[in-house]
Write a protein that holds these residues in place. Structure first.
Motif, PDB file in Angstrom:
ATOM      1  N   MET A 243       0.824  -1.208   0.000  1.00 12.14           N
ATOM      2  CA  MET A 243       0.000   0.000   0.000  1.00 12.14           C
ATOM      3  C   MET A 243       0.859   1.259   0.000  1.00 12.14           C
ATOM      4  O   MET A 243       0.550   2.241  -0.681  1.00 12.14           O
ATOM      5  CB  MET A 243      -0.949  -0.021   1.192  1.00 12.14           C
ATOM      6  CG  MET A 243      -1.984  -1.143   1.108  1.00 12.14           C
ATOM      7  SD  MET A 243      -3.041  -1.311   2.551  1.00 12.14           S
ATOM      8  CE  MET A 243      -4.168   0.070   2.274  1.00 12.14           C
TER       9      MET A 243
ATOM     10  N   PRO B  69      -2.335  -1.691  -4.900  1.00 15.02           N
ATOM     11  CA  PRO B  69      -3.534  -2.163  -4.196  1.00 15.02           C
ATOM     12  C   PRO B  69      -3.439  -3.649  -3.851  1.00 15.02           C
ATOM     13  O   PRO B  69      -3.111  -4.466  -4.714  1.00 15.02           O
ATOM     14  CB  PRO B  69      -4.658  -1.908  -5.208  1.00 15.02           C
ATOM     15  CG  PRO B  69      -4.124  -0.851  -6.125  1.00 15.02           C
ATOM     16  CD  PRO B  69      -2.651  -1.124  -6.228  1.00 15.02           C
TER      17      PRO B  69
ATOM     18  N   ARG C 289      -4.898   3.049  -6.390  1.00 16.42           N
ATOM     19  CA  ARG C 289      -3.484   3.395  -6.168  1.00 16.42           C
ATOM     20  C   ARG C 289      -3.366   4.692  -5.385  1.00 16.42           C
ATOM     21  O   ARG C 289      -2.593   4.798  -4.422  1.00 16.42           O
ATOM     22  CB  ARG C 289      -2.758   3.505  -7.505  1.00 16.42           C
ATOM     23  CG  ARG C 289      -1.249   3.683  -7.384  1.00 16.42           C
ATOM     24  CD  ARG C 289      -0.594   3.709  -8.751  1.00 16.42           C
ATOM     25  NE  ARG C 289      -0.765   4.992  -9.391  1.00 16.42           N
ATOM     26  CZ  ARG C 289       0.055   6.044  -9.222  1.00 16.42           C
ATOM     27  NH1 ARG C 289       1.093   5.946  -8.411  1.00 16.42           N
ATOM     28  NH2 ARG C 289      -0.171   7.170  -9.842  1.00 16.42           N
TER      29      ARG C 289
ATOM     30  N   ASP D 143      -9.155   0.978  -1.453  1.00 14.33           N
ATOM     31  CA  ASP D 143      -7.710   0.902  -1.670  1.00 14.33           C
ATOM     32  C   ASP D 143      -7.235  -0.534  -1.849  1.00 14.33           C
ATOM     33  O   ASP D 143      -6.045  -0.823  -1.767  1.00 14.33           O
ATOM     34  CB  ASP D 143      -6.931   1.587  -0.545  1.00 14.33           C
ATOM     35  CG  ASP D 143      -7.429   1.211   0.842  1.00 14.33           C
ATOM     36  OD1 ASP D 143      -7.912   0.070   1.009  1.00 14.33           O
ATOM     37  OD2 ASP D 143      -7.349   2.059   1.742  1.00 14.33           O
TER      38      ASP D 143
ATOM     39  N   CYS E  89      -4.322   4.246  -1.759  1.00 15.45           N
ATOM     40  CA  CYS E  89      -3.233   3.635  -0.988  1.00 15.45           C
ATOM     41  C   CYS E  89      -2.201   4.680  -0.586  1.00 15.45           C
ATOM     42  O   CYS E  89      -1.769   4.742   0.575  1.00 15.45           O
ATOM     43  CB  CYS E  89      -2.557   2.538  -1.813  1.00 15.45           C
ATOM     44  SG  CYS E  89      -3.488   1.008  -1.976  1.00 15.45           S
TER      45      CYS E  89
ATOM     46  N   VAL F 180      -7.341  -2.954   5.079  1.00 17.89           N
ATOM     47  CA  VAL F 180      -7.740  -2.716   3.691  1.00 17.89           C
ATOM     48  C   VAL F 180      -9.191  -2.257   3.659  1.00 17.89           C
ATOM     49  O   VAL F 180     -10.072  -2.913   4.207  1.00 17.89           O
ATOM     50  CB  VAL F 180      -7.571  -3.994   2.844  1.00 17.89           C
ATOM     51  CG1 VAL F 180      -8.070  -3.759   1.416  1.00 17.89           C
ATOM     52  CG2 VAL F 180      -6.120  -4.440   2.833  1.00 17.89           C
TER      53      VAL F 180
END
Length: 354
Positions: free
Chosen positions: A275, A280, A323, A298, A326, A293
């Motif tokens: 991350m 992801p 992305r 994400d 994250c 998560v």
């Protein structure tokens, strides 16, 4: 504050708990904490002044472990610490931090042969139970809420002594290069030892169902038993077994997704590492790391063995937004944030002793 970290081998090349312990020593010292490591062996970069050398003598693995415990007891009887933070079962400590899972939970899940032959693990579980159910139990740091609830169900312990503390990631090391494009064709990465437990077969099946996706399997294990599956699905050109690496960040760079279909995993450090790199993760709900998560935002959290192919497709379809989601969590998932939380736990324990 004077802190003693306890680990069987203070060697980060062993990964897992060993790597965490060595990194923690450095992190505490950078915060001007008087910290040392008590261990039976040390990697060369640990200064002699930071080492407390313990015995590991005996004819059997369980005998060596008892020798280690005796040596630690002898040291603690002659030296005072504000915090004793142990990564494995010991007879007494202030913080017990089982990085590989609570032995009293994981050992009963092993097969009958291991139960009969692995006497050291059986002894680990016995010492652990005596420690946690003692008159002066330690604070137990759990890798996830799932682990915390499992521990609570097994032990007679005040729930306030069970604290969930997710591991943090070195932001400087896991730092994506914004100039590097995402690999084409899309590349999915699986990282970990013990391929059967990590669900390599599930990853192969998933990638086989999604055209034009490459799977890189990274870790120390024998891939031969999975080659039949690769051949069965005719994906030999799209599945690569790369072996072990000490540079996970290099493997993650440019990847489209991380796949982590673990069948059992107290946490799964590679998930937050991915991350921070803007990769992801697709994670089994069995893994403790699934708790960090945000499903569909994400990464993906998968609760069925046949759900990974669809999860890969969803990440491909929403890759850029995932992305970016994250990357926005880099500070939250960083090692600095983890250390802040740990030091507050230390301070509360020290305050309670006064």
């Amino acid at each position: 504050m004077k802190v003693l970290l306890v680990i069987l081998h203070a060697d980060s090349t062993r990964g897992g708990a060993e790597s965490y312990c060595v990194h923690l020593l450095q992190g505490l010292q950078q915060r001007e904490i008087d910290a040392r490591i008590a261990s039976a062996s040390f990697e060369s970069r640990i200064d002699q002044s930071d080492r407390i050398e313990l015995s590991l003598s005996g004819l059997t693995r369980s005998g060596k472990y008892v020798s280690f415990l005796d040596s630690l007891e002898s040291h603690l009887s002659e030296n005072a610490y504000d915090i004793v933070h142990a990564m494995l079962p010991v007879r007494r400590c202030d913080v017990y931090h089982p990085q590989a899972g609570v032995e009293s939970i994981t050992f009963p899940r092993t097969n009958a042969l291991q139960k009969l032959t692995n006497r050291r693990r059986a002894l680990f579980a016995q010492v652990e139970r005596s420690l946690i159910e003692s008159n002066r139990p330690p604070t137990v740091l759990c890798m996830s809420n799932r682990s915390r609830e499992e521990t609570r169900s097994v032990f007679l312990i005040d729930p306030s002594r069970l604290i969930t503390l997710y591991n943090g990631v070195e932001s400087d090391r896991f730092n994506p290069d914004p100039a590097r494009p995402i690999d084409d064709p899309p590349r999915v990465v699986l990282v970990g030892q013990d391929f059967a437990r990590k669900g390599v077969d599930l990853a192969i099946r998933a990638v086989a169902a999604v055209p034009n996706v490459v799977l890189d399997v990274v870790g120390k294990d024998d891939p031969s038993r999975f080659l039949a599956l690769v051949n069965e699905f005719r994906v030999a050109s799209r599945v690569r077994f790369l072996g072990a690496t000490g540079e996970v960040e290099t493997v993650l760079a440019g990847a489209t997704a991380l796949i982590h279909p673990a069948r059992f995993e107290p946490f799964g450090m590679v998930v937050p590492e991915a991350m921070l790199m803007g990769v992801p993760p697709i994670v089994s709900k069995i893994s403790g790391a699934s708790e960090i998560v945000r499903d569909g935002i994400d990464g993906r959290s998968v609760d069925t063995d046949d759900g990974y192919a669809q999860a890969i497709e969803q990440v491909l379809a929403n890759h850029e937004s995932m992305r970016q989601a994250c990357l926005k969590r880099r500070a939250e998932l960083s090692y600095a944030a983890h250390l802040d939380k740990l030091l507050k736990i230390y301070e509360s324990i020290v305050a309670a002793k006064r």
